[in-house]
Write a protein that holds these residues in place. Structure first.
Motif, PDB file in Angstrom:
ATOM      1  N   ALA A 121       0.834  -1.206   0.000  1.00  0.00           N
ATOM      2  CA  ALA A 121       0.000   0.000   0.000  1.00  0.00           C
ATOM      3  C   ALA A 121       0.865   1.251   0.000  1.00  0.00           C
ATOM      4  CB  ALA A 121      -0.936  -0.009   1.208  1.00  0.00           C
ATOM      5  N   PHE A 122       1.934   1.232   0.779  1.00  0.00           N
ATOM      6  CA  PHE A 122       2.835   2.383   0.822  1.00  0.00           C
ATOM      7  C   PHE A 122       3.534   2.597  -0.517  1.00  0.00           C
ATOM      8  CE2 PHE A 122       7.235   3.886   1.569  1.00  0.00           C
ATOM      9  CZ  PHE A 122       6.949   5.178   1.953  1.00  0.00           C
ATOM     10  N   LEU A 123       3.939   1.508  -1.169  1.00  0.00           N
ATOM     11  CA  LEU A 123       4.614   1.624  -2.463  1.00  0.00           C
ATOM     12  C   LEU A 123       3.701   2.230  -3.518  1.00  0.00           C
ATOM     13  CD1 LEU A 123       6.643  -1.727  -2.643  1.00  0.00           C
ATOM     14  CD2 LEU A 123       7.514   0.586  -2.242  1.00  0.00           C
ATOM     15  N   PHE A 124       2.404   1.941  -3.423  1.00  0.00           N
ATOM     16  CA  PHE A 124       1.484   2.559  -4.380  1.00  0.00           C
ATOM     17  C   PHE A 124       1.442   4.066  -4.180  1.00  0.00           C
ATOM     18  CE2 PHE A 124      -2.580   4.104  -5.866  1.00  0.00           C
ATOM     19  CZ  PHE A 124      -2.711   3.491  -7.096  1.00  0.00           C
ATOM     20  N   ALA A 125       1.377   4.507  -2.919  1.00  0.00           N
ATOM     21  CA  ALA A 125       1.361   5.949  -2.644  1.00  0.00           C
ATOM     22  C   ALA A 125       2.660   6.598  -3.108  1.00  0.00           C
ATOM     23  CB  ALA A 125       1.135   6.198  -1.152  1.00  0.00           C
ATOM     24  N   VAL A 126       3.785   5.937  -2.864  1.00  0.00           N
ATOM     25  CA  VAL A 126       5.077   6.476  -3.299  1.00  0.00           C
ATOM     26  C   VAL A 126       5.160   6.519  -4.825  1.00  0.00           C
ATOM     27  CG1 VAL A 126       7.560   6.045  -3.338  1.00  0.00           C
ATOM     28  CG2 VAL A 126       6.306   5.801  -1.213  1.00  0.00           C
ATOM     29  N   GLY A 127       4.695   5.461  -5.483  1.00  0.00           N
ATOM     30  CA  GLY A 127       4.715   5.441  -6.946  1.00  0.00           C
ATOM     31  C   GLY A 127       3.913   6.575  -7.547  1.00  0.00           C
ATOM     32  N   THR A 128       2.764   6.889  -6.936  1.00  0.00           N
ATOM     33  CA  THR A 128       1.955   8.014  -7.412  1.00  0.00           C
ATOM     34  C   THR A 128       2.691   9.332  -7.258  1.00  0.00           C
ATOM     35  OG1 THR A 128      -0.037   6.802  -6.765  1.00  0.00           O
ATOM     36  CG2 THR A 128      -0.266   9.160  -7.201  1.00  0.00           C
ATOM     37  N   ALA A 129       3.315   9.534  -6.087  1.00  0.00           N
ATOM     38  CA  ALA A 129       4.051  10.780  -5.854  1.00  0.00           C
ATOM     39  C   ALA A 129       5.212  10.927  -6.824  1.00  0.00           C
ATOM     40  CB  ALA A 129       4.546  10.819  -4.404  1.00  0.00           C
ATOM     41  N   LEU A 130       5.946   9.836  -7.069  1.00  0.00           N
ATOM     42  CA  LEU A 130       7.066   9.886  -8.014  1.00  0.00           C
ATOM     43  C   LEU A 130       6.578  10.153  -9.433  1.00  0.00           C
ATOM     44  CD1 LEU A 130       9.233   6.885  -6.722  1.00  0.00           C
ATOM     45  CD2 LEU A 130       9.717   9.322  -6.472  1.00  0.00           C
ATOM     46  N   ARG A 131       5.477   9.522  -9.807  1.00  0.00           N
ATOM     47  CA  ARG A 131       4.921   9.728 -11.152  1.00  0.00           C
ATOM     48  C   ARG A 131       4.496  11.182 -11.345  1.00  0.00           C
ATOM     49  NH1 ARG A 131       3.020  11.062 -15.196  1.00  0.00           N
ATOM     50  NH2 ARG A 131       1.896   9.882 -16.790  1.00  0.00           N
ATOM     51  N   LEU A 132       3.862  11.766 -10.352  1.00  0.00           N
ATOM     52  CA  LEU A 132       3.424  13.155 -10.456  1.00  0.00           C
ATOM     53  C   LEU A 132       4.598  14.121 -10.442  1.00  0.00           C
ATOM     54  CD1 LEU A 132       0.313  12.946  -8.131  1.00  0.00           C
ATOM     55  CD2 LEU A 132       0.292  13.445 -10.577  1.00  0.00           C
ATOM     56  N   ALA A 133       5.622  13.809  -9.644  1.00  0.00           N
ATOM     57  CA  ALA A 133       6.802  14.671  -9.625  1.00  0.00           C
ATOM     58  C   ALA A 133       7.495  14.664 -10.985  1.00  0.00           C
ATOM     59  CB  ALA A 133       7.763  14.205  -8.531  1.00  0.00           C
ATOM     60  N   ARG A 134       7.596  13.497 -11.598  1.00  0.00           N
ATOM     61  CA  ARG A 134       8.218  13.431 -12.918  1.00  0.00           C
ATOM     62  C   ARG A 134       7.370  14.146 -13.964  1.00  0.00           C
ATOM     63  NH1 ARG A 134       9.209   7.544 -15.210  1.00  0.00           N
ATOM     64  NH2 ARG A 134       6.932   7.663 -15.392  1.00  0.00           N
ATOM     65  N   TYR A 135       6.059  13.981 -13.875  1.00  0.00           N
ATOM     66  CA  TYR A 135       5.181  14.647 -14.842  1.00  0.00           C
ATOM     67  C   TYR A 135       5.260  16.164 -14.701  1.00  0.00           C
ATOM     68  CZ  TYR A 135       0.910  16.022 -17.255  1.00  0.00           C
ATOM     69  OH  TYR A 135       0.011  16.622 -18.098  1.00  0.00           O
ATOM     70  N   THR A 136       5.304  16.651 -13.462  1.00  0.00           N
ATOM     71  CA  THR A 136       5.402  18.090 -13.238  1.00  0.00           C
ATOM     72  C   THR A 136       6.733  18.634 -13.734  1.00  0.00           C
ATOM     73  OG1 THR A 136       3.973  17.882 -11.288  1.00  0.00           O
ATOM     74  CG2 THR A 136       5.261  19.903 -11.502  1.00  0.00           C
ATOM     75  N   ALA A 137       7.819  17.892 -13.498  1.00  0.00           N
ATOM     76  CA  ALA A 137       9.142  18.349 -13.910  1.00  0.00           C
ATOM     77  C   ALA A 137       9.297  18.353 -15.417  1.00  0.00           C
ATOM     78  CB  ALA A 137      10.223  17.481 -13.276  1.00  0.00           C
ATOM     79  N   ARG A 138       8.646  17.405 -16.098  1.00  0.00           N
ATOM     80  CA  ARG A 138       8.788  17.272 -17.547  1.00  0.00           C
ATOM     81  C   ARG A 138       7.540  17.704 -18.292  1.00  0.00           C
ATOM     82  NH1 ARG A 138      11.728  11.352 -18.242  1.00  0.00           N
ATOM     83  NH2 ARG A 138      13.491  11.735 -16.831  1.00  0.00           N
ATOM     84  N   GLY A 139       6.663  18.431 -17.622  1.00  0.00           N
ATOM     85  CA  GLY A 139       5.388  18.785 -18.247  1.00  0.00           C
ATOM     86  C   GLY A 139       5.541  19.578 -19.525  1.00  0.00           C
ATOM     87  N   SER A 140       6.519  20.454 -19.558  1.00  0.00           N
ATOM     88  CA  SER A 140       6.681  21.307 -20.730  1.00  0.00           C
ATOM     89  C   SER A 140       7.307  20.589 -21.905  1.00  0.00           C
ATOM     90  CB  SER A 140       7.553  22.518 -20.363  1.00  0.00           C
ATOM     91  OG  SER A 140       8.822  22.087 -19.894  1.00  0.00           O
ATOM     92  N   THR A 141       7.975  19.439 -21.620  1.00  0.00           N
ATOM     93  CA  THR A 141       8.651  18.715 -22.695  1.00  0.00           C
ATOM     94  C   THR A 141       7.984  17.392 -23.024  1.00  0.00           C
ATOM     95  OG1 THR A 141      10.131  17.675 -21.068  1.00  0.00           O
ATOM     96  CG2 THR A 141      10.862  19.738 -22.081  1.00  0.00           C
ATOM     97  N   SER A 142       6.933  17.010 -22.282  1.00  0.00           N
ATOM     98  CA  SER A 142       6.286  15.731 -22.540  1.00  0.00           C
ATOM     99  C   SER A 142       5.392  15.829 -23.765  1.00  0.00           C
ATOM    100  CB  SER A 142       5.446  15.308 -21.327  1.00  0.00           C
ATOM    101  OG  SER A 142       4.467  16.285 -21.055  1.00  0.00           O
ATOM    102  N   GLY A 143       5.224  14.684 -24.477  1.00  0.00           N
ATOM    103  CA  GLY A 143       4.411  14.668 -25.664  1.00  0.00           C
ATOM    104  C   GLY A 143       2.929  14.694 -25.343  1.00  0.00           C
ATOM    105  N   LYS A 144       2.126  15.081 -26.317  1.00  0.00           N
ATOM    106  CA  LYS A 144       0.685  15.160 -26.120  1.00  0.00           C
ATOM    107  C   LYS A 144      -0.010  13.860 -26.476  1.00  0.00           C
ATOM    108  CE  LYS A 144       0.282  20.162 -26.804  1.00  0.00           C
ATOM    109  NZ  LYS A 144      -0.376  21.231 -27.561  1.00  0.00           N
ATOM    110  N   ASN A 145       0.646  12.996 -27.250  1.00  0.00           N
ATOM    111  CA  ASN A 145       0.009  11.771 -27.688  1.00  0.00           C
ATOM    112  C   ASN A 145       0.265  10.593 -26.759  1.00  0.00           C
ATOM    113  OD1 ASN A 145      -1.011  13.039 -30.001  1.00  0.00           O
ATOM    114  ND2 ASN A 145       0.879  12.668 -31.134  1.00  0.00           N
TER     115      ASN A 145
END
Length: 265
Positions: A121-145
Motif C-alpha cells: 500500500a505504501f509503495l502505491f502511494a510512493v509510486g503516485t508521488a514519483l509519477r506526479l513529480a516526474r510529470y510536473t518536472a517534464r510537463g513542458s517537454t512531454s508529448g501530447k500523444n
C-alpha cells in the motif's frame, strides 16, 4: 512608448499567470474532497462508495484542466494545486482503501504477510508521488500523444475497480489478498517505469467521428451500467495492459525486421 506598452502588457500577463481563478480550482478542490471521502468511506467499510468516489475524482480531475485550457485560466498555482490534489485522490486514497479492504487482513496469515500488506500500500502511494513529480518536472517537454508511465488516475481506477469487484463479490482468502497485492504493486511499478501509454489530450469536442465510433460510446456506458465494478475493472485493466502490450509489439516488430533476409546484390 511602444516598448513601455509591451513591458506593461508582459507584466500584466505575468500577474495573470500567477493569479488564482475560482472555477478550475474549485473543480480541483472537489476532486480532492472526493479522494478524502474515499478514505473516510474505506475506513468505515463502505468500499463501494469509496470506489465510486475515486471515479468521481477522476472525472473532476479531467474537467479542471480542460476548463482551465478552454477559458485561458491556466496558472502555475493551478498546476501545482492539481498535482497536490492528485497525490491525495489517486495516491493516498486508493492505497488506504485497498489496505482497509484487504491488505491489512494479510496479517491473519502471519506477521510476514502483515508487513507485505502495508508495504505494498505504501509503495502505491510512493509510486503516485514519483509519477506526479516526474510529470510536473517534464510537463513542458512531454508529448501530447503519449504519457511516460501509467497515468495516476488510470492506476487508481484499476485498483479501485478491483476493490469494488472483490467487495461486491465477497471474495476472501489468502489467494485473493495476494492477487490484490499483485494488482496494487503492478500499478505502482507501471507508474514509475518509462513505458508509453496513449494519451487522449489531443481529443477535441468538435472532432468529427465515424458512426461506428459514435455508436460505441453509448454501448460502452450501457455495459458499465449493467455491471459497474466488473466492467470498470476490465476497462482499466485493458488500458493498464496496453502499455506493456504495445512495448512487446514494437519489440517483436524489430525482431521480425532484424530476421528478414537482406536483398541480393
Amino acid at each position: 512608448m511602444e516598448a513601455n506598452r509591451r513591458k506593461i502588457e508582459r507584466g500584466r500577463d505575468q500577474i495573470r499567470k500567477r493569479g488564482i481563478y475560482l472555477f478550475p480550482n474549485l473543480l480541483t478542490s472537489a476532486a480532492l474532497f472526493a479522494g478524502f471521502y474515499a478514505i473516510v468511506a474505506g475506513a468505515d467499510g463502505e468500499f463501494a462508495r469509496a470506489a465510486v468516489s475515486l471515479y468521481v475524482a477522476m472525472i473532476l480531475d479531467a474537467l479542471d484542466g480542460r476548463v482551465a485550457r478552454l477559458t485561458g485560466t491556466e496558472t502555475e498555482f493551478g498546476r501545482q494545486y492539481d498535482s497536490l490534489s492528485d497525490v491525495i485522490a489517486f495516491g493516498l486514497a486508493p492505497a488506504v482503501v485497498t489496505y482497509q479492504w484487504g491488505l491489512k487482513h494479510m496479517g491473519d496469515f502471519g506477521w510476514v504477510w502483515d508487513k507485505i500488506g502495508w508495504v505494498i500500500a505504501f509503495l502505491f502511494a510512493v509510486g503516485t508521488a514519483l509519477r506526479l513529480a516526474r510529470y510536473t518536472a517534464r510537463g513542458s517537454t512531454s508529448g501530447k500523444n503519449y504519457f511516460e508511465g501509467l497515468p495516476c488516475p488510470a492506476a487508481a481506477g484499476f485498483v479501485a475497480g478491483f476493490v469494488w469487484l472483490a467487495a461486491e463479490s465477497q471474495w476472501s482468502g489468502l489467494p485473493v489478498l495476494m492477487l490484490a497485492g499483485l494488482v496494487t504493486l503492478a500499478a505502482a511499478v507501471l507508474m514509475c517505469v518509462r513505458i508509453a501509454y496513449p494519451s487522449f489530450k489531443h481529443f477535441a469536442a468538435n472532432r468529427r467521428l465515424r458512426f461506428t465510433q459514435m455508436a460505441a460510446i453509448p454501448v460502452c456506458f450501457a455495459l458499465i451500467a449493467l455491471d459497474p465494478p466488473r466492467m470498470l475493472f476490465t476497462l482499466f485493466g485493458v488500458y493498464v495492459g496496453l502499455g506493456p502490450g504495445l512495448l512487446l509489439w514494437r519489440w517483436m516488430g524489430k525482431n521480425r525486421r532484424g530476421r528478414m533476409p537482406k536483398p541480393a546484390d
